[in-house]
Design a protein around this motif. Structure first.
Motif, short mmCIF file in Angstrom:
data_model
loop_
_atom_site.label_atom_id
_atom_site.label_comp_id
_atom_site.label_asym_id
_atom_site.label_seq_id
_atom_site.Cartn_x
_atom_site.Cartn_y
_atom_site.Cartn_z
N MET A 116 0.84 -1.20 0.00
CA MET A 116 0.00 0.00 0.00
C MET A 116 0.88 1.25 0.00
N LEU A 117 0.67 2.10 -1.01
CA LEU A 117 1.46 3.34 -1.09
C LEU A 117 0.60 4.53 -0.66
N ILE A 118 1.12 5.32 0.29
CA ILE A 118 0.38 6.50 0.75
C ILE A 118 1.23 7.76 0.54
N LEU A 119 0.64 8.72 -0.20
CA LEU A 119 1.28 10.02 -0.37
C LEU A 119 0.88 10.88 0.82
N GLY A 120 1.85 11.38 1.58
CA GLY A 120 1.55 12.21 2.75
C GLY A 120 1.82 13.68 2.44
N ILE A 121 0.97 14.54 2.99
CA ILE A 121 1.13 15.99 2.79
C ILE A 121 1.03 16.69 4.14
N GLU A 122 2.01 17.52 4.46
CA GLU A 122 2.02 18.21 5.76
C GLU A 122 2.34 19.69 5.54
N THR A 123 1.41 20.56 5.96
CA THR A 123 1.65 22.01 5.85
C THR A 123 1.07 22.74 7.07
N SER A 124 1.10 22.11 8.26
CA SER A 124 0.37 22.71 9.38
C SER A 124 1.09 23.90 10.01
N CYS A 125 2.40 24.02 9.77
CA CYS A 125 3.14 25.13 10.38
C CYS A 125 4.10 25.74 9.36
N ASP A 126 5.39 25.59 9.56
CA ASP A 126 6.33 26.25 8.64
C ASP A 126 7.17 25.30 7.81
N GLU A 127 6.78 24.01 7.74
CA GLU A 127 7.47 23.10 6.83
C GLU A 127 6.46 22.63 5.78
N THR A 128 6.88 22.75 4.49
CA THR A 128 6.07 22.18 3.43
C THR A 128 6.67 20.81 3.16
N SER A 129 5.89 19.75 3.36
CA SER A 129 6.49 18.43 3.21
C SER A 129 5.56 17.46 2.50
N VAL A 130 6.16 16.64 1.62
CA VAL A 130 5.42 15.58 0.92
C VAL A 130 6.27 14.32 0.97
N ALA A 131 5.62 13.18 1.26
CA ALA A 131 6.35 11.91 1.40
C ALA A 131 5.61 10.79 0.71
N VAL A 132 6.35 9.73 0.40
CA VAL A 132 5.73 8.50 -0.09
C VAL A 132 6.17 7.38 0.85
N ILE A 141 9.86 4.23 4.22
CA ILE A 141 9.81 5.61 3.73
C ILE A 141 10.58 5.70 2.41
N LEU A 142 9.84 5.83 1.30
CA LEU A 142 10.49 5.88 -0.01
C LEU A 142 11.02 7.28 -0.29
N SER A 143 10.34 8.30 0.26
CA SER A 143 10.84 9.67 0.16
C SER A 143 10.14 10.51 1.22
N ASN A 144 10.81 11.59 1.64
CA ASN A 144 10.24 12.46 2.68
C ASN A 144 10.87 13.84 2.48
N LYS A 145 10.32 14.58 1.50
CA LYS A 145 10.90 15.89 1.14
C LYS A 145 10.34 16.99 2.04
N TYR A 192 -3.62 5.90 -1.51
CA TYR A 192 -4.31 6.91 -0.69
C TYR A 192 -3.49 8.20 -0.68
N ILE A 193 -4.19 9.32 -0.43
CA ILE A 193 -3.53 10.60 -0.15
C ILE A 193 -3.83 10.93 1.30
N ALA A 194 -2.81 11.18 2.09
CA ALA A 194 -3.02 11.55 3.51
C ALA A 194 -2.63 13.01 3.68
N VAL A 195 -3.45 13.72 4.45
CA VAL A 195 -3.14 15.15 4.66
C VAL A 195 -3.43 15.55 6.11
N THR A 196 -2.56 16.39 6.66
CA THR A 196 -2.80 16.94 8.00
C THR A 196 -3.97 17.92 7.93
N ALA A 221 6.22 14.91 6.37
CA ALA A 221 5.02 14.26 5.82
C ALA A 221 5.06 12.74 5.95
N ALA A 222 6.25 12.16 6.15
CA ALA A 222 6.31 10.70 6.28
C ALA A 222 5.47 10.26 7.47
N MET A 223 5.56 11.03 8.55
CA MET A 223 4.79 10.66 9.75
C MET A 223 3.28 10.72 9.48
#
Ligand code: KG4
Ligand code: ZN
Length: 337
Positions: A1-17, A24-28, A75-79, A301-303
């Protein structure tokens, strides 16, 4: 199962797979620390603007590094909570657009659960556990049972622990964020040099404003008298008190609940004294302490992908998948997710 994570709740823009909640295949992460430094803290409007500017490029980098495309995502996961509302909405709107355009289900993730689940990517975690959440915005003790249900046992009545680190660094003119700076400075200080008050707060609640004010008053007094003082000693004295408060309450909660696992999560989980001292005290009771590697301590975003994996497997049925009406929520207790 591959999940794309998106995190922008504060001051880091992050996307992970992340694959299967573990790999963790990537966590930019595109950090805005350099931009907000100038203001001594995060400016919400500026944070939102930078998320908008960066998010598409960060996602592309993340997909490229993982060697996958959007069509490969399950799936796409987002904070969606808690956080700065304008900042959250950038990630949520972006996630909704992908979800709609590519027909991929959307999983809304609670930011603090993301911090807790970052531990699950790197360790074999045995539940039940007590989680100590320590970040710039939160200080909570949370019980996590075998069914992955969360119960908040207590939290701060005033400042979050990371916030008090940031304020202490600011009064000493040391820059932002203050946590890593004070942590480093403490190595060369005497923790017994300056006496720090012990807050009188019952149960599993916290208060850090007294300790913070003691530091500020000390600095003002010394400056007024024109006396030199050691920032190292002050940092070490402050840190020792803060770490002692966190350890005492966390161990007490673990003993009361009879758990054998403690998880530290959030930006302040990067603190060297907290990691060392909590591990030492827990070991005396046969309790295991886990904390994330440095890269997974601060916002990423990996988390969020990992937390989404556990939400899909263990979460309440009605809350797992969001529709396009998903909104951001600035403040939300962990049990309400
Ligand atoms: O979790 P996080 O990245 O953002 C929030 O969700 O708040 O946490 C950031 C906080 C900041 O207050 C920062 O000063 C603190 O974590 N921090 C530390 C350390 N590294 C980061 N605090 C103490 N010691 C550290 N080594
Ligand atoms: Zn955070």
């Amino acid at each position: 199962m591959l999940i794309l994570g998106i995190e922008t709740s504060c001051d880091e823009t992050s996307v992970a797979v992340v694959e299967d909640g573990k790999k963790i295949l990537s966590n930019k992460i595109s950090s805005q620390i350099e931009i907000h430094k100038e203001y001594g803290g995060v400016v919400p409007e500026i944070a939102s603007r930078h998320h908008i500017k960066n998010i598409a490029a960060v996602m592309q980098e993340s997909l490229d590094e993982a060697g996958v495309g959007l069509d490969d995502m399950d799936y796409i996961a987002v904070t969606y909570a808690p956080g700065l509302i304008g900042a959250l909405l950038v990630g949520i709107s972006f996630a909704k657009a992908i979800s709609y355009g590519k027909n991929i289900p959307l999983v809304p993730v609670h930011h603090l659960k993301g911090h807790i689940y970052s531990n699950f990517a790197e360790h074999e975690v045995k539940l039940p556990a007590i989680c100590l959440i320590v970040s710039g915005g939160h200080t909570n003790i949370v019980y996590l049972n075998e069914e992955h249900r969360f119960e908040n046992l207590g939290g701060t009545l005033d400042d979050a622990v990371g916030e008090s680190y940031d304020k202490v660094a600011r009064v000493l003119g040391l820059g932002y964020p203050g946590g890593p700076i004070i942590d480093k400075l403490s190595y060369n200080g005497n923790p017994d040099a300056i006496s720090m008050p012990e807050p009188k707060v019952g149960g599993y609640d916290f208060s850090f404003s007294g300790v913070k004010t003691a530091v500020i008053n000390y600095v003002n007094k010394m400056r007024m008298k024109g006396e030199v003082f050691s920032p190292e000693d002050l940092a070490a004295s402050f840190q020792e008190r803060v770490v002692d408060i966190l350890c005492k309450k966390t161990i007490a909660a673990a003993l009361e609940k009879g758990v054998k696992t403690i998880l530290i999560a959030g930006g302040v989980a990067a603190n060297s004294a907290l990691r060392r001292e909590l591990s030492k005290r827990a070991e005396e009771h046969g309790i295991e302490v886990h904390y994330p590697s440095m890269a997974l301590c601060t916002d990423n975003a990996a988390m969020i992908s990992v937390a989404a994996y556990y939400k899909l497997n263990y979460g309440r049925e009605e809350g797992k998948i969001a529709d396009l009406g998903l909104n951001g929520v600035a403040s939300m207790p962990i049990e309400e997710d």
